[in-house]
Design a protein around this motif. Structure first.
Motif, PDB file in Angstrom:
ATOM      1  N   PRO A 100      44.407  48.098  45.449  1.00  0.00           N
ATOM      2  CA  PRO A 100      43.081  47.658  44.977  1.00  0.00           C
ATOM      3  C   PRO A 100      43.177  46.703  43.791  1.00  0.00           C
ATOM      4  O   PRO A 100      42.382  45.763  43.672  1.00  0.00           O
ATOM      5  N   ALA A 101      44.178  46.922  42.922  1.00  0.00           N
ATOM      6  CA  ALA A 101      44.312  46.040  41.743  1.00  0.00           C
ATOM      7  C   ALA A 101      44.661  44.622  42.195  1.00  0.00           C
ATOM      8  O   ALA A 101      44.086  43.642  41.712  1.00  0.00           O
ATOM      9  N   GLY A 102      45.591  44.503  43.144  1.00  0.00           N
ATOM     10  CA  GLY A 102      45.991  43.190  43.642  1.00  0.00           C
ATOM     11  C   GLY A 102      44.841  42.492  44.351  1.00  0.00           C
ATOM     12  O   GLY A 102      44.655  41.278  44.225  1.00  0.00           O
ATOM     13  N   PHE A 103      44.053  43.263  45.074  1.00  0.00           N
ATOM     14  CA  PHE A 103      42.911  42.696  45.795  1.00  0.00           C
ATOM     15  C   PHE A 103      41.910  42.099  44.803  1.00  0.00           C
ATOM     16  O   PHE A 103      41.447  40.978  44.967  1.00  0.00           O
ATOM     17  N   ARG A 104      41.609  42.863  43.766  1.00  0.00           N
ATOM     18  CA  ARG A 104      40.625  42.348  42.784  1.00  0.00           C
ATOM     19  C   ARG A 104      41.232  41.226  41.947  1.00  0.00           C
ATOM     20  O   ARG A 104      40.569  40.247  41.636  1.00  0.00           O
ATOM     21  N   PHE A 105      42.471  41.381  41.571  1.00  0.00           N
ATOM     22  CA  PHE A 105      43.096  40.370  40.698  1.00  0.00           C
ATOM     23  C   PHE A 105      43.134  38.998  41.367  1.00  0.00           C
ATOM     24  O   PHE A 105      43.006  37.973  40.708  1.00  0.00           O
ATOM     25  N   THR A 106      43.328  38.985  42.692  1.00  0.00           N
ATOM     26  CA  THR A 106      43.455  37.702  43.386  1.00  0.00           C
ATOM     27  C   THR A 106      42.139  37.243  44.031  1.00  0.00           C
ATOM     28  O   THR A 106      42.100  36.192  44.663  1.00  0.00           O
ATOM     29  N   CYS A 107      41.089  38.043  43.866  1.00  0.00           N
ATOM     30  CA  CYS A 107      39.773  37.702  44.435  1.00  0.00           C
ATOM     31  C   CYS A 107      39.246  36.406  43.815  1.00  0.00           C
ATOM     32  O   CYS A 107      39.412  36.161  42.622  1.00  0.00           O
ATOM     33  N   TYR A 108      38.607  35.583  44.641  1.00  0.00           N
ATOM     34  CA  TYR A 108      38.095  34.292  44.145  1.00  0.00           C
ATOM     35  C   TYR A 108      37.129  34.493  42.982  1.00  0.00           C
ATOM     36  O   TYR A 108      37.140  33.737  42.018  1.00  0.00           O
ATOM     37  N   TYR A 109      36.236  35.487  43.109  1.00  0.00           N
ATOM     38  CA  TYR A 109      35.271  35.698  42.021  1.00  0.00           C
ATOM     39  C   TYR A 109      35.996  36.097  40.736  1.00  0.00           C
ATOM     40  O   TYR A 109      35.752  35.536  39.656  1.00  0.00           O
ATOM     41  N   TYR A 110      36.888  37.077  40.838  1.00  0.00           N
ATOM     42  CA  TYR A 110      37.573  37.553  39.618  1.00  0.00           C
ATOM     43  C   TYR A 110      38.417  36.442  38.996  1.00  0.00           C
ATOM     44  O   TYR A 110      38.538  36.357  37.785  1.00  0.00           O
ATOM     45  N   ARG A 111      39.007  35.633  39.856  1.00  0.00           N
ATOM     46  CA  ARG A 111      39.816  34.520  39.322  1.00  0.00           C
ATOM     47  C   ARG A 111      38.942  33.623  38.454  1.00  0.00           C
ATOM     48  O   ARG A 111      39.280  33.304  37.309  1.00  0.00           O
ATOM     49  N   LYS A 112      37.811  33.232  38.999  1.00  0.00           N
ATOM     50  CA  LYS A 112      36.909  32.382  38.220  1.00  0.00           C
ATOM     51  C   LYS A 112      36.560  33.070  36.896  1.00  0.00           C
ATOM     52  O   LYS A 112      36.594  32.456  35.824  1.00  0.00           O
ATOM     53  N   ALA A 113      36.234  34.367  36.999  1.00  0.00           N
ATOM     54  CA  ALA A 113      35.758  35.087  35.816  1.00  0.00           C
ATOM     55  C   ALA A 113      36.855  35.233  34.751  1.00  0.00           C
ATOM     56  O   ALA A 113      36.620  34.972  33.569  1.00  0.00           O
ATOM     57  N   TYR A 114      38.061  35.638  35.184  1.00  0.00           N
ATOM     58  CA  TYR A 114      39.060  35.861  34.125  1.00  0.00           C
ATOM     59  C   TYR A 114      39.748  34.570  33.684  1.00  0.00           C
ATOM     60  O   TYR A 114      40.255  34.505  32.565  1.00  0.00           O
ATOM     61  N   TYR A 115      39.762  33.546  34.526  1.00  0.00           N
ATOM     62  CA  TYR A 115      40.251  32.250  34.028  1.00  0.00           C
ATOM     63  C   TYR A 115      39.363  31.796  32.871  1.00  0.00           C
ATOM     64  O   TYR A 115      39.832  31.217  31.900  1.00  0.00           O
ATOM     65  N   LEU A 144      50.821  32.054  43.735  1.00  0.00           N
ATOM     66  CA  LEU A 144      50.932  33.400  44.322  1.00  0.00           C
ATOM     67  C   LEU A 144      49.556  34.019  44.591  1.00  0.00           C
ATOM     68  O   LEU A 144      49.450  35.010  45.310  1.00  0.00           O
ATOM     69  N   GLN A 145      48.520  33.418  44.026  1.00  0.00           N
ATOM     70  CA  GLN A 145      47.167  33.939  44.293  1.00  0.00           C
ATOM     71  C   GLN A 145      46.858  33.872  45.787  1.00  0.00           C
ATOM     72  O   GLN A 145      45.964  34.561  46.273  1.00  0.00           O
ATOM     73  N   ASN A 146      47.615  33.044  46.513  1.00  0.00           N
ATOM     74  CA  ASN A 146      47.394  32.925  47.962  1.00  0.00           C
ATOM     75  C   ASN A 146      47.658  34.222  48.725  1.00  0.00           C
ATOM     76  O   ASN A 146      47.298  34.324  49.896  1.00  0.00           O
ATOM     77  N   VAL A 147      48.292  35.202  48.074  1.00  0.00           N
ATOM     78  CA  VAL A 147      48.551  36.458  48.790  1.00  0.00           C
ATOM     79  C   VAL A 147      47.251  37.251  48.986  1.00  0.00           C
ATOM     80  O   VAL A 147      47.256  38.301  49.627  1.00  0.00           O
ATOM     81  N   HIS A 148      46.180  36.723  48.443  1.00  0.00           N
ATOM     82  CA  HIS A 148      44.914  37.465  48.531  1.00  0.00           C
ATOM     83  C   HIS A 148      44.584  37.907  49.953  1.00  0.00           C
ATOM     84  O   HIS A 148      44.132  39.025  50.180  1.00  0.00           O
ATOM     85  N   ARG A 149      44.820  37.021  50.927  1.00  0.00           N
ATOM     86  CA  ARG A 149      44.462  37.348  52.312  1.00  0.00           C
ATOM     87  C   ARG A 149      45.198  38.597  52.800  1.00  0.00           C
ATOM     88  O   ARG A 149      44.699  39.329  53.639  1.00  0.00           O
TER      89      ARG A 149
END
Ligand code: FES
Length: 261
Positions: A100-115, A144-149
């Motif tokens: 679950p952590a990897g899923f959220r960490f690499t999520c498009y929304y979370y990426r925008k938010a934490y960037y 490596l964010q591409n591993v999201h899928r």
């Protein structure tokens, strides 16, 4: 006229602006609130992973589900299954944390938010960032964010397991507040997962003719509607999973007492 390609020095150069921003609104509120909320979530998650009051029949704290270690109580194990032997002595939550952590960490929304909230890269639209260099997500490590899928497939499994936990609790204790909290959480987790951009792509992303694939088109239409609410679902499910997890632990610790629980 000189042509610029994606990687040409001219394109890599940042715009030379004297002002950090010309915005006059309170643009800093979004990154600040994001930073505070995500920090609270991280602190809670860190505590929850070490906390061992994760099960009180019929409730199972979502941060520690599925429980795969032999140290898990018999009833807390997924179909009685405990693939990790006695040699595993760390808290059971560690075993599944990465999914679950990897899923959220690499999520498009979370990426925008934490960037924006953590890296200030950039802190907001039309606001200069403190970093001198920008390579985006086209190079290591952010490529490596591409591993999201792939995390998406794991998140589907986790969503199903949390739904199973919720239904199990509801059958055992239909009037229990905890059962309904787990049900609401499972619904939010599953809808957040289905609203994922990868899910939208998987349902019909490469189709040229929707008319030849009516079922996939229907699925894509449904997922697209959820996808439009992806940010809201990401936040709602984050609060719900934290709330449900805390609730179960408070019941397990006897701080919230039965029969109210
Ligand atoms: Fe957010 Fe996939 S893009 S979960």
């Amino acid at each position: 006229m000189t042509q610029t390609t994606a990687d040409s020095p001219a394109r890599r150069q940042r715009a030379q602006l004297r002002e950090r921003t010309l915005r006059t609104d309170q643009w800093w509120r979004y990154p600040l609130v994001t930073f505070l909320i995500f920090t609270a979530f991280l602190v809670y998650s860190f505590w929850a992973i070490f906390d061992m009051d994760y099960f009180v029949s019929p409730y199972h704290a979502p941060f520690t589900s599925p429980c795969l270690a032999t140290s898990c109580p018999e009833e807390a194990r997924l179909f009685g299954w405990a693939p990790f032997g006695d040699w595993y002595t760390l808290p059971p939550g560690f075993l599944i944390l990465a999914l679950p952590a990897g899923f959220r960490f690499t999520c498009y929304y979370y990426r925008k938010a934490y960037y924006r909230g953590f890296w200030l890269s950039p802190p907001a639209c039309a606001v200069g960032e403190p970093h001198g260099k920008y390579t985006g997500e086209s190079r290591f490590p952010l490529i490596l964010q591409n591993v999201h899928r792939y995390f998406f497939y794991a998140a589907i499994v986790i969503g199903l397991i949390l739904s199973y936990d919720a239904v199990k609790a509801l059958v055992a204790k239909p009037n229990g507040l905890g059962s309904w909290i787990l049900v609401v959480n499972a619904v939010l987790i599953v809808t957040y997962t289905l609203s994922c951009h990868s899910c939208r792509h998987i349902t019909a992303g490469r189709l040229n003719h929707f008319s030849r694939h009516p079922l996939r088109y229907k699925a894509w239409t449904f997922v697209s509607k959820l996808n439009a609410k992806h940010q809201e679902l990401a936040l709602a499910s984050m609060f719900s999973v934290m709330g449900a997890d805390l609730y179960v632990r408070l019941v397990a610790k006897g701080i919230v007492a039965f029969p109210f629980a």
